[in-house]
Motif scaffolding. Structure first.
Motif, PDB file in Angstrom:
ATOM      1  N   ARG A 130      14.381  98.406   1.407  1.00 57.99           N
ATOM      2  CA  ARG A 130      14.604  97.553   0.230  1.00 57.99           C
ATOM      3  C   ARG A 130      13.255  97.115  -0.315  1.00 57.99           C
ATOM      4  O   ARG A 130      12.392  96.662   0.438  1.00 57.99           O
ATOM      5  N   GLU A 131      13.068  97.223  -1.649  1.00 61.66           N
ATOM      6  CA  GLU A 131      11.780  96.879  -2.249  1.00 61.66           C
ATOM      7  C   GLU A 131      11.990  96.012  -3.482  1.00 61.66           C
ATOM      8  O   GLU A 131      12.915  96.238  -4.256  1.00 61.66           O
ATOM      9  N   GLU A 132      11.121  95.009  -3.642  1.00 63.39           N
ATOM     10  CA  GLU A 132      11.112  94.170  -4.846  1.00 63.39           C
ATOM     11  C   GLU A 132      10.126  94.781  -5.840  1.00 63.39           C
ATOM     12  O   GLU A 132       8.962  95.003  -5.505  1.00 63.39           O
ATOM     13  N   THR A 133      10.579  95.070  -7.047  1.00 62.91           N
ATOM     14  CA  THR A 133       9.719  95.672  -8.058  1.00 62.91           C
ATOM     15  C   THR A 133       9.845  94.895  -9.360  1.00 62.91           C
ATOM     16  O   THR A 133      10.678  93.989  -9.488  1.00 62.91           O
ATOM     17  N   ALA A 134       9.022  95.288 -10.337  1.00 62.60           N
ATOM     18  CA  ALA A 134       9.109  94.656 -11.659  1.00 62.60           C
ATOM     19  C   ALA A 134      10.459  94.915 -12.307  1.00 62.60           C
ATOM     20  O   ALA A 134      10.882  94.177 -13.201  1.00 62.60           O
ATOM     21  N   ALA A 135      11.143  95.971 -11.862  1.00 64.25           N
ATOM     22  CA  ALA A 135      12.462  96.304 -12.406  1.00 64.25           C
ATOM     23  C   ALA A 135      13.588  95.719 -11.565  1.00 64.25           C
ATOM     24  O   ALA A 135      14.751  96.047 -11.774  1.00 64.25           O
ATOM     25  N   GLY A 136      13.278  94.853 -10.596  1.00 68.01           N
ATOM     26  CA  GLY A 136      14.298  94.227  -9.772  1.00 68.01           C
ATOM     27  C   GLY A 136      14.362  94.835  -8.377  1.00 68.01           C
ATOM     28  O   GLY A 136      13.485  95.592  -7.960  1.00 68.01           O
ATOM     29  N   VAL A 137      15.424  94.497  -7.652  1.00 71.15           N
ATOM     30  CA  VAL A 137      15.609  95.001  -6.291  1.00 71.15           C
ATOM     31  C   VAL A 137      15.984  96.472  -6.336  1.00 71.15           C
ATOM     32  O   VAL A 137      16.896  96.879  -7.063  1.00 71.15           O
ATOM     33  N   ARG A 138      15.275  97.273  -5.537  1.00 70.15           N
ATOM     34  CA  ARG A 138      15.524  98.708  -5.516  1.00 70.15           C
ATOM     35  C   ARG A 138      15.498  99.189  -4.072  1.00 70.15           C
ATOM     36  O   ARG A 138      15.013  98.498  -3.170  1.00 70.15           O
ATOM     37  N   TYR A 139      16.030 100.381  -3.863  1.00 71.67           N
ATOM     38  CA  TYR A 139      16.118 100.955  -2.527  1.00 71.67           C
ATOM     39  C   TYR A 139      15.424 102.311  -2.520  1.00 71.67           C
ATOM     40  O   TYR A 139      15.317 102.986  -3.540  1.00 71.67           O
ATOM     41  N   ARG A 140      14.982 102.675  -1.333  1.00 65.05           N
ATOM     42  CA  ARG A 140      14.295 103.958  -1.188  1.00 65.05           C
ATOM     43  C   ARG A 140      14.618 104.525   0.185  1.00 65.05           C
ATOM     44  O   ARG A 140      14.708 103.797   1.172  1.00 65.05           O
ATOM     45  N   MET A 141      14.786 105.840   0.230  1.00 65.40           N
ATOM     46  CA  MET A 141      15.049 106.523   1.484  1.00 65.40           C
ATOM     47  C   MET A 141      13.774 107.221   1.932  1.00 65.40           C
ATOM     48  O   MET A 141      13.113 107.890   1.137  1.00 65.40           O
ATOM     49  N   LEU A 142      13.399 107.031   3.199  1.00 67.23           N
ATOM     50  CA  LEU A 142      12.232 107.731   3.713  1.00 67.23           C
ATOM     51  C   LEU A 142      12.444 109.239   3.588  1.00 67.23           C
ATOM     52  O   LEU A 142      13.562 109.738   3.726  1.00 67.23           O
ATOM     53  N   GLU A 143      11.356 109.960   3.333  1.00 66.77           N
ATOM     54  CA  GLU A 143      11.475 111.363   2.982  1.00 66.77           C
ATOM     55  C   GLU A 143      12.161 112.186   4.069  1.00 66.77           C
ATOM     56  O   GLU A 143      13.010 113.036   3.774  1.00 66.77           O
ATOM     57  N   SER A 144      11.816 111.976   5.332  1.00 62.41           N
ATOM     58  CA  SER A 144      12.459 112.741   6.407  1.00 62.41           C
ATOM     59  C   SER A 144      13.950 112.446   6.474  1.00 62.41           C
ATOM     60  O   SER A 144      14.772 113.347   6.698  1.00 62.41           O
ATOM     61  N   VAL A 145      14.324 111.191   6.247  1.00 70.48           N
ATOM     62  CA  VAL A 145      15.732 110.807   6.242  1.00 70.48           C
ATOM     63  C   VAL A 145      16.442 111.413   5.043  1.00 70.48           C
ATOM     64  O   VAL A 145      17.581 111.896   5.138  1.00 70.48           O
ATOM     65  N   ARG A 146      15.762 111.424   3.890  1.00 71.75           N
ATOM     66  CA  ARG A 146      16.366 112.000   2.688  1.00 71.75           C
ATOM     67  C   ARG A 146      16.628 113.505   2.866  1.00 71.75           C
ATOM     68  O   ARG A 146      17.683 114.016   2.495  1.00 71.75           O
TER      69      ARG A 146
END
Length: 752
Positions: A330-346
């Protein structure tokens, strides 16, 4: 009392370390030694071994050393000289198109370039005289292209050093390749304890669980990603339960292929084990989330991933579970709360999605979401949410690129790519992304083999006028006119008056920067009439009115120009529009300065500079800085005016032809140069201008907004300008146009 050191600020874009860096002290020291010994160091290893975390930790150490002891003294660190221009990170894992590699590096370095120069040329020129560390993370999918680019940049930029991380080396001369080993037993245990405690504060290392935790670390081969996943499970399972499940369910995966390295087998074991421990809904969401590139938000996840087998109201809870298992970030950005999957997991999830036979449907659904997002963003651009729109599209750029690629994969759906590339005009033109916009517009139009059919002609026409707009701003008048005439003729054939209005508008814009003010006025006036007949009102329409005001102002019709721009300003303030407003403020400042109102001109230009900097609009910014320099010398600050003029020069390198080669746009610069030069003398003027050329963009903007110190030089009225400035005065009234018609226009072409 001893004065505390004032921290220096090192330029760069390194992200903050949110979860802390555990262990690797020896590796950090060794990496620092290697960077001292070589200009190219590559950290290699399996996915999940911790390459990214290590190089970022090393980069932060370099940035801290480059910051030095501060202004109160202390022994300088060699890094202060070696990395005086900063430490910069380029994340390459989501870049699949080789043509976007150089653009990604330019974006990472904060470069905005509106010209048609190849991005590699822009990079090389920017880096040629700078001393900095460039960190490249995740290049393995484009290893050959990355190696070629790095080789070229290192040869042409003696002050550049590169720290790269990937699963294999770049194999370049002079490269020091360093394979990263997994964590040792003590460090692995420390990482497991730290991450588990962060998720469950009640968890602690005890004599009763130490042996099992140590065995778990050994079974997972000390791989940081595997340990992070295990920590997510230790919230609900005991160490013994985790070990038994790892043993019982994944003996086959642990064995792996005969040629696989142990750490590769351990990583697949850890990810596969996490996958098996997920519920069916969690597994399905994991697979479907793999279609995203980089970050995504909840709305996108719900639209793309939900279906009869995955209810939309379950997606949020499932995301929470995946977060708890360290499968999502979970990441806080200028565009709000966003999610990201680690590359190996993706990648693991993408494999499952392919095996389910659902990958193509999910990619199309992903594309449809981002086409809808672009459509809403285009509408919201003409609203108080303009700045939010810019931040949102910036955050979604990787996904928008993926959507454009999806459109290009199917020839019969090329019209969707044309629509998407055209709809993003506000981002290409308004947020400093002309080069990337040109890339996608060219690709979607080159791929048009007539398969889409006449029913999709409006998408093609939109892409054409946007291409004409982008090319004009890049100074490529031939390509601009070609696209605009094709758009106008196509609009006539298909009876599309709105597309015709946009084509005529952009022809007028091209005439404006080509110094053909008569033709510009005719075309822009015609376009405004067409817009009104069609009931169109947006940022483009208001920009057309501002451009008409410019044509009038340059011909001495300031009253008409003021009326047009005041109306635009009022509409912009009513609608919350800022981007077009900045250009209206530029014309109003021009008129205020002409009337002797330097204070009013400065106020208007300060707002203009702030807005253009917010949106990364280099064209609007450099025009405002040039005019502000003239205001500054008129206020009695010739040295500061010379600094501003010098600072504008490298900005023009990013725009293209300086002041478009226009006598009208060039007149304020000539006048400022003449007046400041007479007051300072040639030698001091040149020295001030040289200083201005060294200012980073953020420093220039801060300086422009702050204004000069309130002690004018000299006292009394300014002397009457002579020579070039007299010629500039005449140019502002009746300049000699460099061309009576835009490049490429047919002889005798009627206005409109």
């Amino acid at each position: 009392m001893r004065q505390r050191p004032i921290p220096r600020r090192t330029p760069g874009n390194l992200p903050s370390d949110l979860s802390g860096f555990v262990g690797r002290g020896g590796e950090l020291s060794e990496l620092g030694r290697l960077l001292d010994a070589s200009r190219l160091v590559t950290v290699t290893g399996a996915g999940g071994v911790g390459k990214t975390r290590l190089v970022l930790a090393a980069a932060r150490a370099v940035a801290d050393a480059a910051a030095g002891p501060g202004e109160t003294g202390g022994t300088p660190d060699p890094a202060q000289e070696r990395y005086c221009d900063g430490v910069w990170l380029a994340e390459l894992a989501s870049v699949r198109d080789p043509a976007l590699l150089e653009l990604t590096l330019a974006e990472a370095l904060g470069l905005t370039d509106h010209t048609t120069r190849p991005p590699r040329t822009v990079l090389a020129e920017h880096l040629a005289e700078r001393r900095l560390l460039l960190v490249l993370d995740g290049f393995e999918q484009l290893v050959d292209e990355t190696a070629d680019l790095v080789r070229d940049l290192l040869r042409r930029s003696p002050g550049l050093r590169v720290l790269a991380s990937g699963r294999r080396p770049l194999t370049l001369d002079g490269e020091l390749s360093w394979p990263l080993a997994p964590l040792g037993p003590e460090e692995a245990l420390a990482l497991l304890i730290e991450r588990t405690s962060a998720a469950d504060p009640a968890f602690a290392l005890t004599e009763s669980n130490r042996a099992e935790l140590a065995e778990l670390c050994a079974r997972l081969d000390g791989l940081p990603l595997a340990l992070e996943l295990a920590a997510g499970r230790l919230r609900t399972l005991s160490p013994g339960q985790v070990l038994s499940r790892l043993e019982d369910r994944f003996a086959l995966l642990t064995g792996g292929s005969r040629g696989a390295l142990p750490r590769h087998r351990a990583l697949r074991t850890a990810i596969g084990w996490s996958h098996e421990l997920c519920t069916s809904g969690e597994r399905l969401l994991w697979a479907r989330l793999s279609v995203f590139a980089g970050q995504f938000d909840l709305d996108a996840a719900e639209y793309v991933c939900a279906g009869p087998d995955l209810p939309v109201d379950s997606v949020l809870d499932l995301i929470g579970e995946l977060l708890g298992q360290s499968l999502l970030v979970r990441e806080e950005t200028a565009a709000g709360v966003r999610y990201r999957m680690l590359e190996s997991v993706r990648i693991y999830g993408a494999g499952w999605l392919e095996s389910l036979g659902d990958a193509r449907r999910l990619r199309r659904r992903h594309r449809d979401w981002y086409m809808g997002l672009a459509t809403w963003c285009e509408l919201d651009w003409f609203s108080p949410r303009q700045e939010e729109v810019a931040a949102l599209v910036e955050a979604e750029l990787a996904n928008l690129r993926l959507a454009l690629e999806c459109c290009l994969d199917e020839p019969e759906e090329i019209h969707l790519g044309q629509y998407l590339a055209g709809t993003l005009w506000f981002y290409w033109a308004g947020c400093g992304r002309l080069t990337e916009g040109r890339h996608w517009l060219d690709r979607t139009l080159e791929g048009d083999l007539g398969l889409a059919g006449a029913e999709y002609e409006s998408s093609r026409l939109k892409a054409l006028w946007v291409l004409g707009y982008v090319a004009a701003l890049q100074g490529d008048s031939v390509a601009s006119m070609s696209a605009l005439y094709e758009c106008r003729d196509g609009a006539a054939r298909s009876e599309n008056p709105l597309a015709a209005a946009y084509a005529v508008h952009r022809m007028g814009c091209l005439a404006l920067v080509s110094d053909d003010m008569t033709r510009a006025g005719e075309l822009l006036g015609s376009a405004l009439e067409r817009y009104r007949e069609a009931g169109e009102l947006n940022s483009n329409v208001l920009m057309c009115q501002v451009e008409l005001a410019m044509a009038l102002a340059f011909q001495g019709e300031l009253a008409g120009a003021l009326t047009l721009c005041r109306e635009v300003r009022d509409i912009c303030e009513e609608r919350g529009e800022r981007w077009t407003k900045a250009y209206a403020l530029y014309v109003l400042a021009y008129a205020a300065l002409d009337a002797g109102g330097t204070a009013e001109a400065r106020r208007l230009l300060a707002e203009c500079v702030a807005i253009n900097h917010t949106f990364r609009d280099l064209v609007g910014l450099v025009l405002a800085v040039e005019l502000l320099a003239l205001v500054t010398v008129a206020e009695g600050h010739p040295a500061e005016a010379a600094v501003l003029q010098g600072a504008a020069e490298p900005l023009w390198d990013g725009v293209g032809m300086r002041l478009f080669g226009s006598g009208y746009f060039n007149a304020p610069r000539l006048m400022c140069q003449e007046r400041a030069g007479e007051l300072l003398g040639a030698e001091r003027y040149a020295s001030c201008a040289r200083h201005g050329r060294t200012l980073p963009l953020d420093v220039l903007v801060e300086r422009a907004l702050r204004g000069p110190e309130p002690a004018p030089v000299p006292a009394g009225p300014l002397p009457r300008p002579r020579g070039a400035a007299d010629r500039a005065d005449r140019l502002m009234e009746h300049p000699e146009p460099k061309s009576r018609k835009p490049a490429g226009s047919p002889k005798g072409e009627p206005a409109g």
